[in-house]
Design a protein around this motif. Structure first.
Motif: not given
Length: 131
Positions: A103-121
């Motif tokens: 679902e579109s929310g799955d890809l949005e969640d994937l982006c959110d998690e990746l952005l979280k990793m990038v932002n923490e770094s």
């Protein structure tokens, strides 16, 4: 390109992808992956592409070629594996090992998690440079 600049580039690309999802889930998934692969090829700390792979997204070709044959030892198993999915170009494997539609929310969640990793770094790096 410095690590800081590379992280900012990935963040910008992921943010743009998230804002502009299309109806082609596979194309959106590939954009997400491609936004992360350059960073992973140059820096070996976040493993963004490994994280994406761990989320069990699978293409239609992979499902047809490998997963359907592995799950068709009986008609009952095949029905359970396919579940109530509809024809698409990208699927995910659910927590029970069965096929499910993305679902579109799955890809949005994937982006959110990746952005979280990038932002923490980024926060760590930017904190180090302020010293």
């Amino acid at each position: 390109m410095s690590k800081l600049a590379a992280l900012r580039k990935v963040r910008k690309e992921l943010t743009n992808i998230k804002k502009n999802f299309t109806y082609d889930k596979l194309a959106d998934y590939n954009k997400i992956y491609n936004a992360c692969v350059e960073y992973d090829n140059n820096y070996s700390d976040l493993y963004l592409c490994d994280y994406i792979s761990e989320q069990n997204f699978e293409t239609d070709d992979f499902v047809s070629e490998f997963l359907i044959p592995q799950n068709s030892d009986s008609l009952a198993r095949l029905r359970c594996f396919i579940n109530s999915t509809y024809d698409d170009n990208l699927y995910k494997i659910d927590g029970y090992g069965n096929l499910d539609n993305v679902e579109s929310g799955d890809l949005e969640d994937l982006c959110d998690e990746l952005l979280k990793m990038v932002n923490e770094s980024l926060e760590e790096l930017e904190g180090d440079t302020e010293l």
